[in-house]
Design a protein around this motif. Structure first.
Motif, PDB file in Angstrom:
ATOM      1  N   GLU A 147       0.824  -1.210   0.000  1.00 53.30           N
ATOM      2  CA  GLU A 147       0.000   0.000   0.000  1.00 53.30           C
ATOM      3  C   GLU A 147       0.859   1.262   0.000  1.00 53.30           C
ATOM      4  O   GLU A 147       0.584   2.229  -0.720  1.00 53.30           O
ATOM      5  CB  GLU A 147      -0.934  -0.009   1.217  1.00 53.30           C
ATOM      6  CG  GLU A 147      -1.839   1.218   1.323  1.00 53.30           C
ATOM      7  CD  GLU A 147      -2.838   1.333   0.174  1.00 53.30           C
ATOM      8  OE1 GLU A 147      -3.298   2.455  -0.073  1.00 53.30           O
ATOM      9  OE2 GLU A 147      -3.138   0.317  -0.461  1.00 53.30           O
ATOM     10  N   ARG A 191       2.614   9.634  -5.930  1.00 54.12           N
ATOM     11  CA  ARG A 191       3.223  10.936  -5.593  1.00 54.12           C
ATOM     12  C   ARG A 191       4.378  11.296  -6.517  1.00 54.12           C
ATOM     13  O   ARG A 191       4.581  12.461  -6.845  1.00 54.12           O
ATOM     14  CB  ARG A 191       3.724  10.919  -4.146  1.00 54.12           C
ATOM     15  CG  ARG A 191       2.648  11.108  -3.095  1.00 54.12           C
ATOM     16  CD  ARG A 191       3.266  11.381  -1.735  1.00 54.12           C
ATOM     17  NE  ARG A 191       3.979  10.216  -1.225  1.00 54.12           N
ATOM     18  CZ  ARG A 191       3.442   9.334  -0.400  1.00 54.12           C
ATOM     19  NH1 ARG A 191       2.187   9.484  -0.002  1.00 54.12           N
ATOM     20  NH2 ARG A 191       4.136   8.308   0.035  1.00 54.12           N
ATOM     21  N   SER A 251      -0.899   1.852 -10.474  1.00 54.64           N
ATOM     22  CA  SER A 251      -0.500   3.260 -10.343  1.00 54.64           C
ATOM     23  C   SER A 251       0.187   3.740 -11.615  1.00 54.64           C
ATOM     24  O   SER A 251      -0.165   4.791 -12.173  1.00 54.64           O
ATOM     25  CB  SER A 251       0.440   3.434  -9.141  1.00 54.64           C
ATOM     26  OG  SER A 251      -0.190   3.065  -7.939  1.00 54.64           O
ATOM     27  N   SER A 265       2.380   1.761  -3.498  1.00 60.10           N
ATOM     28  CA  SER A 265       1.426   2.304  -4.475  1.00 60.10           C
ATOM     29  C   SER A 265       1.249   3.805  -4.295  1.00 60.10           C
ATOM     30  O   SER A 265       1.272   4.573  -5.264  1.00 60.10           O
ATOM     31  CB  SER A 265       0.070   1.604  -4.329  1.00 60.10           C
ATOM     32  OG  SER A 265       0.214   0.211  -4.471  1.00 60.10           O
ATOM     33  N   ARG A 266       1.078   4.231  -3.053  1.00 57.02           N
ATOM     34  CA  ARG A 266       0.880   5.655  -2.789  1.00 57.02           C
ATOM     35  C   ARG A 266       2.096   6.481  -3.194  1.00 57.02           C
ATOM     36  O   ARG A 266       1.965   7.592  -3.716  1.00 57.02           O
ATOM     37  CB  ARG A 266       0.584   5.869  -1.304  1.00 57.02           C
ATOM     38  CG  ARG A 266      -0.762   5.317  -0.864  1.00 57.02           C
ATOM     39  CD  ARG A 266      -0.983   5.568   0.609  1.00 57.02           C
ATOM     40  NE  ARG A 266      -2.262   5.034   1.076  1.00 57.02           N
ATOM     41  CZ  ARG A 266      -2.706   5.145   2.321  1.00 57.02           C
ATOM     42  NH1 ARG A 266      -1.965   5.754   3.228  1.00 57.02           N
ATOM     43  NH2 ARG A 266      -3.876   4.632   2.658  1.00 57.02           N
TER      44      ARG A 266
END
Length: 344
Positions: free
Chosen positions: A48, A56, A93, A51-52
């Motif tokens: 997780e 960014r 992503s 992915s974030r």
């Protein structure tokens, strides 16, 4: 055919890579952001968080790569993105950004197989291997031996039955209390180790075939370390000696398997790629093998051994130039066999 300019995006795991590849001028620019510090406190990749962080970093890296290449986004004729294998969220992503840009810029996009990117990475060098050749793909999640007759013409000769070579390096580091990422830490410590103090087995070399297994070697390493600790010998030098024995065992096992593959296929060109291909001991053993055979070994430059955008841009450029592209209804494949790819 008009020259093409391909934007490549890599986001399969914990590195965000972007590159621009020109069909005539070659690699124009590439940027890479590593998430090592982000995941270090957890001792491994947290999907997780990965992915974030891709979300960014992707657009700033794309802007930087375009600026470094001194081109206009309007010059880009196609986009390639890693569609698998890898972490599903991380793949999505990069794919979502790539597909969105392709839609906005009205250019084709194609999903690239991550391992095909690694396999073709040596093609970015001046001294390129000619087809056909045997490829050893060694990374954190894969250890494969493949016959390569062309782009998309892949025959799997040998695979790992359990832990891949890179995974065994990382797990060994964790057992010995070394830092993250573990593979480079084991290799670094191994340079201080005494050769011959410990002799580790070469797994699966006493049976026919090209499949590999490093899980038992990992267990042997753990038992050796626990026995040393029980005797009160848990010094840094003992750790180094164990790392040395482990690394030599992996390198010699891979060399034996590659020799068998070359003899079986009647070939004398060896391509070695993937993150573990940066390992000096492995390169030393394989170079010696090929020198003895009067053949040649090909590697990516060190910065292109680990995940990067350049290898994805190159693989995508070849497929886009051949007329391949994917629909807007894209799909990522966390599991994807190399042999399923189309030949171009």
């Amino acid at each position: 055919m008009q020259p093409s300019l391909t934007l490549g995006i890599e986001s399969s795991c914990d590195e965000t890579g972007v590159a621009l590849y020109h069909s005539e001028k070659g690699l124009l620019a590439h940027t890479l952001y590593s998430q090592v510090k982000l995941h270090a406190e957890y001792g491994g990749v947290v999907p997780e968080l990965a992915s974030r962080d891709h979300i960014r970093k992707l657009l700033p890296l794309i802007h930087q790569t375009i600026e470094d290449a001194q081109i206009d986004s309007k010059d880009i004729t196609g986009i390639g993105y890693t569609a698998g294998p890898g972490l599903m969220g991380a793949l999505l992503s990069g794919a979502a950004v790539a597909r969105s840009l392709a839609y906005a810029w009205k250019i084709p996009a194609v999903g690239v197989h991550h391992m095909e990117g690694h396999l073709l990475a040596p093609m970015l060098e001046e001294n390129k291997p000619e087809f056909p050749f045997v490829c050893l793909l060694i990374s954190g999640g894969h250890s494969m031996i493949i016959r390569v007759d062309g782009i998309g013409q892949y025959k799997l000769l040998g695979d790992t039955l359990d832990d891949a070579a890179g995974e065994a390096f990382d797990k060994t580091a964790k057992m010995l209390g070394l830092g993250y990422p573990g593979g480079p830490e084991v290799s670094k410590l191994a340079t201080r180790g005494e050769t011959g103090r410990y002799i580790f087995p070469r797994p699966m070399v006493d049976r026919p075939g090209l499949d590999m297994s490093f899980s038992g070697l990992k267990t042997f390493t753990l038992n050796t370390w626990l026995a040393a600790k029980k005797q009160g010998d848990d010094s840094d030098q003992t750790k180094a000696d164990i790392c040395r024995a482990f690394e030599i065992s992996v390198a010699e096992t891979l060399a034996i398997k590659c020799k068998r593959a070359l003899e079986q296929e009647g070939l004398n060109r060896l391509v070695v790629s993937g993150g573990v291909s940066a390992n000096r001991e492995i390169r030393k053993k394989l170079d010696a093998l090929m020198a003895k055979r009067k053949g040649e070994a090909f590697y990516p430059r060190l910065e292109f051994c680990t995940d990067n955008g350049a290898m994805i841009a190159y693989a995508a450029a070849k497929r886009l130039d051949a007329g391949e592209h994917n629909d807007l209804n894209f799909a990522c494949r966390p599991r994807w066999h190399l042999e399923d790819l189309s030949s171009i």
